[in-house]
Enzyme design. Sequence first.
Site, short mmCIF file in Angstrom:
data_model
loop_
_atom_site.label_atom_id
_atom_site.label_comp_id
_atom_site.label_asym_id
_atom_site.label_seq_id
_atom_site.Cartn_x
_atom_site.Cartn_y
_atom_site.Cartn_z
N MET A 66 0.84 -1.19 0.00
CA MET A 66 0.00 0.00 0.00
C MET A 66 0.89 1.25 0.00
SD MET A 66 -3.03 -1.31 -0.06
CE MET A 66 -4.36 -0.38 0.67
N CYS A 67 0.26 2.38 -0.02
CA CYS A 67 1.01 3.62 -0.17
C CYS A 67 0.39 4.67 0.74
CB CYS A 67 0.90 4.10 -1.61
SG CYS A 67 1.19 2.81 -2.80
N GLU A 68 0.96 5.84 0.74
CA GLU A 68 0.31 6.96 1.44
C GLU A 68 0.17 8.15 0.50
OE1 GLU A 68 0.50 7.94 5.42
OE2 GLU A 68 1.19 5.97 6.08
#
Lengths: 254, 254
Positions: free
Chosen positions: B1-3
């Site tokens: 996942m990422c931000e």
Amino acid sequence: MCELLAMSANVPTDICFSFKGLRERGGRTGPHKDGWGIAFYEGKGNCTFKDPQPSYQSRIAELVSDHPIKSKSVIAHIRQANRGNVSMANTHPFTRELWGRYWTYAHNGQLTGYRDLPYSRFKPVGTTDSERAFCYLMSELYQHYGDDMPNRKTAFNFIRRRLDGLRELGVFNMLLTDGEYLLAYCTSKLHWITRRAPFSIARLSDVDVDIDFAEETTPNDVVSVITTEPLTNNEHWHKMACGESQLFHYGEPV
Amino acid sequence: MCELLAMSANVPTDICFSFKGLRERGGRTGPHKDGWGIAFYEGKGNCTFKDPQPSYQSRIAELVSDHPIKSKSVIAHIRQANRGNVSMANTHPFTRELWGRYWTYAHNGQLTGYRDLPYSRFKPVGTTDSERAFCYLMSELYQHYGDDMPNRKTAFNFIRRRLDGLRELGVFNMLLTDGEYLLAYCTSKLHWITRRAPFSIARLSDVDVDIDFAEETTPNDVVSVITTEPLTNNEHWHKMACGESQLFHYGEPV
């Protein structure tokens, strides 16, 4: 007018040395104080640093000239505005995606009648003659070949023929790359050099810096640099003639 | 996942404070070490810094967090790769030109069956599900409205309806801007806050830094910040629900 700089290489190479020279012309040894930009390719991806500030004062330009970003294809530009105000939207280089590749372009010169240049698929965001001509070229490319990417050497040769038409409108020195090929087109001022083994020492003209390329390279490296005015004063640069173009493929003139 | 991180503002505002917090999550307080990028608009023009290196170690990220670049619209992303290798071509945010405007996008999540998403005018350069979805959205927009730019609020509402379809494919938290409007769409995690007078002190969660916005702003400033996880621990952030979207226009939620 503006100044152009490009690099085409067969191994990821940094452009710190050449950019250090160019940067001085962005407000210190040259009058090109209306912004600057540089695009680096890493494979098919790219990253463009731009700043409407003079490059010799810019902290971002300082980073770019000190921090080795390795790339096989680079286009840089320092601007002295003539058509279009000083703004981010008018800062070169410009990029558009076609056929799943990023095409990046910068221009030095001035065109008359550029507002009549047709474009279709690609539209200018800013107000320069340069970006207008880029959108014209890319739109022509798409209109001619449609949705299927042709052999890219063929595509660059198509662009060359359109450039021969564009130079009727004025001064048109140009750089265009898709990250693999790089095309240089000259109507008034453009020089290039290909460095390969045996490498030697080069000395910048604009600032007291020299580099021994033999220490920075391997014997198989081939690196071409294209620029408005030669950046070094102890090497032989090829001076391009009006209407001359040169295609590079990973450093090699082809 | 990422931000994800974005800012929408009615006056050119720097994002140093928020980016300082986000940057720590790129390999230090968070696992998002597979590259980062940030796009700033200045008028219709934009500039995107990208680096496939972890942001907490990146010299370019250091510059961005220290050097105030003023903008009314910003999108940033730190990546933990799932679909697509770690490379410049796969580093967010992504940009395409449509109707003479640059559209910039970043995504956090993971989609299944994304290889079936159709695209036409805009093609992916890299191999991520994220860029594929972006090209799908932009192609749909063009296919629906053709060559004439519609009212942009209408265009963003059209995108919202397509997003409701995309979320069937998996986690899809997204940011999209044309430099004036900014759309946030949430399926799992996204928070936003609008800061306006009277401004007060904010304290970062990820690093020991606080800021007194009253000293940095004028009474008319309106600045919205959107992020995966709240960046400060002493303010109230609005937590978005699954399927919720929020459009901002120069800082104001609309």
